[in-house]
Motif scaffolding. Sequence first.
Motif, mmCIF file in Angstrom:
data_model
loop_
_atom_site.group_PDB
_atom_site.id
_atom_site.type_symbol
_atom_site.label_atom_id
_atom_site.label_comp_id
_atom_site.label_asym_id
_atom_site.label_seq_id
_atom_site.Cartn_x
_atom_site.Cartn_y
_atom_site.Cartn_z
ATOM 1 N N UNK A 32 -14.845 32.795 -55.395
ATOM 2 C CA UNK A 32 -14.709 31.646 -56.289
ATOM 3 C C UNK A 32 -13.336 31.713 -56.950
ATOM 4 N N UNK A 33 -12.541 30.662 -56.787
ATOM 5 C CA UNK A 33 -11.213 30.581 -57.393
ATOM 6 C C UNK A 33 -11.280 29.641 -58.586
ATOM 7 N N UNK A 34 -10.995 30.157 -59.759
ATOM 8 C CA UNK A 34 -10.984 29.334 -60.963
ATOM 9 C C UNK A 34 -9.638 28.629 -61.062
ATOM 10 N N UNK B 226 -13.184 24.125 -48.189
ATOM 11 C CA UNK B 226 -13.356 24.683 -49.524
ATOM 12 C C UNK B 226 -14.459 23.916 -50.249
ATOM 13 N N UNK B 227 -15.332 24.640 -50.947
ATOM 14 C CA UNK B 227 -16.352 23.998 -51.778
ATOM 15 C C UNK B 227 -15.722 23.681 -53.137
ATOM 16 N N UNK C 55 -13.952 26.581 -55.315
ATOM 17 C CA UNK C 55 -13.052 26.391 -56.453
ATOM 18 C C UNK C 55 -13.819 25.733 -57.582
ATOM 19 N N UNK C 56 -13.571 26.202 -58.800
ATOM 20 C CA UNK C 56 -14.140 25.554 -59.985
ATOM 21 C C UNK C 56 -13.010 25.073 -60.873
ATOM 22 N N UNK D 262 -11.443 18.919 -62.544
ATOM 23 C CA UNK D 262 -11.366 17.710 -61.712
ATOM 24 C C UNK D 262 -11.941 17.892 -60.314
ATOM 25 N N UNK D 263 -12.378 19.099 -59.974
ATOM 26 C CA UNK D 263 -13.009 19.297 -58.673
ATOM 27 C C UNK D 263 -12.044 19.198 -57.508
ATOM 28 N N UNK D 264 -12.399 18.406 -56.536
ATOM 29 C CA UNK D 264 -11.588 18.254 -55.322
ATOM 30 C C UNK D 264 -10.236 17.632 -55.668
ATOM 31 N N UNK D 265 -9.127 18.220 -55.207
ATOM 32 C CA UNK D 265 -7.806 17.665 -55.534
ATOM 33 C C UNK D 265 -7.596 16.299 -54.897
ATOM 34 N N UNK D 266 -7.082 15.372 -55.690
ATOM 35 C CA UNK D 266 -6.829 14.026 -55.170
ATOM 36 C C UNK D 266 -5.518 13.959 -54.395
ATOM 37 N N UNK D 267 -4.643 14.910 -54.658
ATOM 38 C CA UNK D 267 -3.344 14.938 -53.979
ATOM 39 C C UNK D 267 -3.075 16.370 -53.515
#
Length: 236
Positions: A5-7, A55-56, A32-33, A36-41
């Motif tokens: 898990x990557x913070x 990646x979760x 990843x926690x 904003x969760x999943x990166x938009x860019x």
Amino acid sequence: MQRLLVLGGNGYVGQNICRAALDSGKFSVVASLSRSGRPSNPGPCLANSNMLDKVDWLEGDIFDSQRRDEAFEGVDVVVSTIGAFGSNDFMEKVCGDATIEAVDTAIKHNVSRFGFVSSAQVGGSMKFSPSFPLYGYFKGKQKAEEAIQEAFPNAHAILRPGFVFGPRNVGSVGPLPLHLIGAPISFVSTQLGPVSSLIQSIPFVGTECGSMVPVHAVSKAMVHGVSDEPPKGLVL
């Protein structure tokens, strides 16, 4: 295989650590926690290799203890890349307290190893006063390091890079080639003998320039540090 898990995994360094972890083949899950969760860019390390979906991406506030419990369940390894700039109080909270609370949750859930991206200024000879503009940033990082080393004395990987450079997305501009700036400065600061020694003797600036490192090197070092056998305590 282990579960990672990557913070702050949707940030610049965090995305690269996720990519390095996927490439290593040592983790059955890479998550990843972040707020904003999943990166938009997404950065080039993920967007250009179709690895984004591997990646979760978990969304949540690191200061929400219930969300931490949910995210840390079943996790073997945690890496914190959390950091931010702002007022001293804000920086100390985000750069220090957030990771300290994560350490407490990691212990609760029997996490076996903990990694942390700190700063080259931590542990150096320069002492920062509360009036220093970035005092909260470095104080927070220092507090987080101490908490990690106490909780995971023989199973931590703490990296202390200076300026981290490489392709980095900034808004709609696209990837900025920060390596075109960072690589030459790093070379001059470390490979030119007396000139490099002179640069490194300059308070604050010398430490930062002498510790500049490409983001892919930071990422690979972190993945190696939290997965190498046998576990050990590392500060690099």
